[in-house]
Design an enzyme around this catalytic site. Structure first.
Site, short mmCIF file in Angstrom:
data_model
loop_
_atom_site.label_atom_id
_atom_site.label_comp_id
_atom_site.label_asym_id
_atom_site.label_seq_id
_atom_site.Cartn_x
_atom_site.Cartn_y
_atom_site.Cartn_z
N GLY A 1 3.54 -5.85 -4.46
CA GLY A 1 2.76 -4.86 -4.32
C GLY A 1 3.42 -3.55 -4.69
O GLY A 1 4.73 -3.61 -4.41
N GLN B 1 5.38 5.15 -5.41
CA GLN B 1 6.66 4.27 -5.47
C GLN B 1 7.40 4.57 -6.76
O GLN B 1 8.55 4.17 -6.68
CB GLN B 1 6.64 3.09 -4.91
CG GLN B 1 6.33 2.96 -3.44
CD GLN B 1 5.99 1.34 -3.13
OE1 GLN B 1 4.95 0.82 -3.19
NE2 GLN B 1 6.96 0.79 -2.69
N CYS C 1 9.36 -3.43 2.12
CA CYS C 1 8.73 -2.38 1.28
C CYS C 1 10.02 -2.18 0.22
O CYS C 1 10.92 -2.16 0.53
CB CYS C 1 8.59 -1.27 1.90
SG CYS C 1 7.62 0.09 0.83
N LEU C 2 9.50 -2.26 -1.15
CA LEU C 2 10.32 -1.91 -2.30
C LEU C 2 10.93 -0.65 -2.16
O LEU C 2 12.10 -0.23 -2.54
CB LEU C 2 9.65 -2.25 -3.51
CG LEU C 2 9.16 -3.51 -3.70
CD1 LEU C 2 8.36 -3.42 -5.19
CD2 LEU C 2 10.35 -4.60 -3.84
N HIS D 1 -1.08 -2.11 3.18
CA HIS D 1 0.33 -1.59 3.04
C HIS D 1 0.38 -0.66 1.94
O HIS D 1 0.71 0.53 2.11
CB HIS D 1 1.19 -2.68 2.75
CG HIS D 1 2.72 -2.20 2.52
ND1 HIS D 1 3.82 -2.38 3.41
CD2 HIS D 1 3.41 -1.63 1.35
CE1 HIS D 1 4.99 -2.07 2.99
NE2 HIS D 1 4.83 -1.47 1.70
N GLU D 2 -0.02 -0.95 0.78
CA GLU D 2 -0.07 -0.18 -0.48
C GLU D 2 -1.14 1.10 -0.51
O GLU D 2 -0.81 2.03 -0.95
CB GLU D 2 -0.54 -1.01 -1.53
CG GLU D 2 0.52 -2.13 -1.76
CD GLU D 2 1.96 -1.89 -2.11
OE1 GLU D 2 2.59 -0.53 -2.30
OE2 GLU D 2 2.83 -2.67 -1.54
N HIS E 1 0.52 3.75 1.46
CA HIS E 1 1.39 4.63 0.67
C HIS E 1 0.59 5.67 -0.18
O HIS E 1 1.18 6.78 -0.49
CB HIS E 1 2.04 3.79 -0.60
CG HIS E 1 3.17 2.96 -0.07
ND1 HIS E 1 4.39 3.68 0.18
CD2 HIS E 1 3.51 1.46 -0.23
CE1 HIS E 1 5.46 2.71 0.67
NE2 HIS E 1 4.76 1.61 0.23
#
Length: 173
Positions: free
Chosen positions: A46, A51, A89-90, A131-132, A135
């Site tokens: 994701g 991000q 997480c990226l 999660h996304e 953000h």
């Protein structure tokens, strides 16, 4: 398509609330395509627009057989049944924590053309949606993690499984 730089923890953009997408045009389509390519290149499941440095309400999630594009997403329902698992997480490379999320969620969002639709997600997909979307409101999983994993725990999990979501028991310390 082009790869975009992934913003990491410490950049203030990750703590800001995103604005809704109002223009559904070629620039939006390009951003979505770039985000998909960036996510895949980073081996993510994701990616949210902040991000990649864009304060718009947009996420992409790899649900296995396709990549779902969620423009202006909102969670409209979630199960009372919960799941606890490992999350990463990226924007926080190499770090993982234990997080509890709903087992099922329904998301209402627009596609790249502005048409509204709903998408049901369960297990890993539900986790990714939550999660996304977090953000987009300036939140990261570390804020709700029950605990972060130690390097030793990460090594053990890597040896046991290649699966992103590994069910583990929380320490009773």
């Amino acid at each position: 398509m082009a790869l975009r730089n992934i913003v990491t923890v410490g950049d203030p953009i990750l703590t800001k609330k995103c604005r809704p997408v109002v223009k559904f045009d070629d620039r939006l389509a390009q951003l979505i395509d770039d985000m998909k390519e960036t996510m895949q290149n980073a081996n993510g499941v994701g990616l949210a627009a902040p991000q990649v440095g864009v304060l718009r309400r947009l996420v992409v999630v790899d649900v296995g057989d396709e990549i779902v594009e969620l423009v202006n997403p909102e969670i409209v329902s979630m199960s009372e049944e919960m799941q606890t698992g490992v999350e990463g997480c990226l924007s926080l490379p190499g770090e993982y924590g234990v997080v509890t999320r709903p087992m099922y969620v329904t998301v209402r969002a627009q596609d790249r053309n502005g048409d509204w639709y709903e998408y049901d997600g369960e297990e890993l997909v539900a986790r990714c949606f939550c999660h996304e979307i977090d953000h987009l409101d300036g939140h990261m999983y570390t804020e709700i993690a029950e605990r972060m994993l130690t390097p030793e725990e990460l090594e053990k999990l890597a040896a046991e499984s290649d699966d992103y979501e590994v069910e583990i028991e929380e320490d009773k310390k």
